[in-house]
Design an enzyme around this catalytic site. Sequence first.
Site, short mmCIF file in Angstrom:
data_model
loop_
_atom_site.label_atom_id
_atom_site.label_comp_id
_atom_site.label_asym_id
_atom_site.label_seq_id
_atom_site.Cartn_x
_atom_site.Cartn_y
_atom_site.Cartn_z
N CYS A 210 -7.06 -2.78 -11.78
CA CYS A 210 -7.50 -3.85 -10.84
C CYS A 210 -7.97 -2.92 -9.58
O CYS A 210 -8.29 -1.62 -9.98
CB CYS A 210 -6.19 -4.66 -10.21
SG CYS A 210 -4.90 -3.59 -9.17
N SER A 211 -8.30 -3.51 -8.45
CA SER A 211 -8.85 -3.15 -7.31
C SER A 211 -8.16 -1.81 -6.70
O SER A 211 -8.64 -1.10 -6.06
CB SER A 211 -9.20 -4.08 -6.33
OG SER A 211 -8.07 -4.67 -5.98
N CYS A 212 -6.60 -1.62 -6.82
CA CYS A 212 -6.00 -0.66 -6.27
C CYS A 212 -6.26 0.72 -7.02
O CYS A 212 -5.51 1.56 -6.58
CB CYS A 212 -4.56 -1.12 -6.16
SG CYS A 212 -3.80 -1.07 -7.59
N CYS B 38 -1.53 0.91 -16.33
CA CYS B 38 -2.00 0.40 -15.08
C CYS B 38 -3.05 -0.80 -15.53
O CYS B 38 -3.62 -0.86 -16.62
CB CYS B 38 -3.18 1.52 -14.45
SG CYS B 38 -4.30 0.88 -13.20
#
Length: 162
Positions: free
Chosen positions: A126-128, A123
Amino acid sequence: HGHKHDDHDHEERLAVEQRAADAEPPCPNIALALVAVLQSKGLVTNDELRATIDKVSAGDQQLGAAGCRVVARAWTDPQFKERLLADGNTACAELGIQASNKTCETRLVVMEQKPTEHHFIVCTLCSCYPLSLLGRSPGWYRSREYRARAVREPRSVLHEFG
């Protein structure tokens, strides 16, 4: 979980994690410089920084608890597990859990580990990243070295983890 298989050995997970964490450089100089500037201008004190760190750390203890509930339910309820594998967001919603971040709508994909099939997620954080579901990722996971190796040599990294 250090143990042997017929054709290979596994190192203790803690040793693998510690090696990755040790390879990560200490707090970047830019962060230290930023704190120094904020303090020199009287915008923040050591006590305020400590209080904020303590507040964040206390909140961290609750992060990931939702993910634990989801996994425990999947282990004990085969029908829920099927729904979770088919649609992670909807299955989590059954438990009152929002599986995606409030700031970034995401589709949660759940993969089942099997004796002959392993899934390795790298991963970008990020913002997700579903922080409320999974909790904060450990330092070694955020390290550039670990993520680079995971992409370049996934089988080697998986082998180290067992």
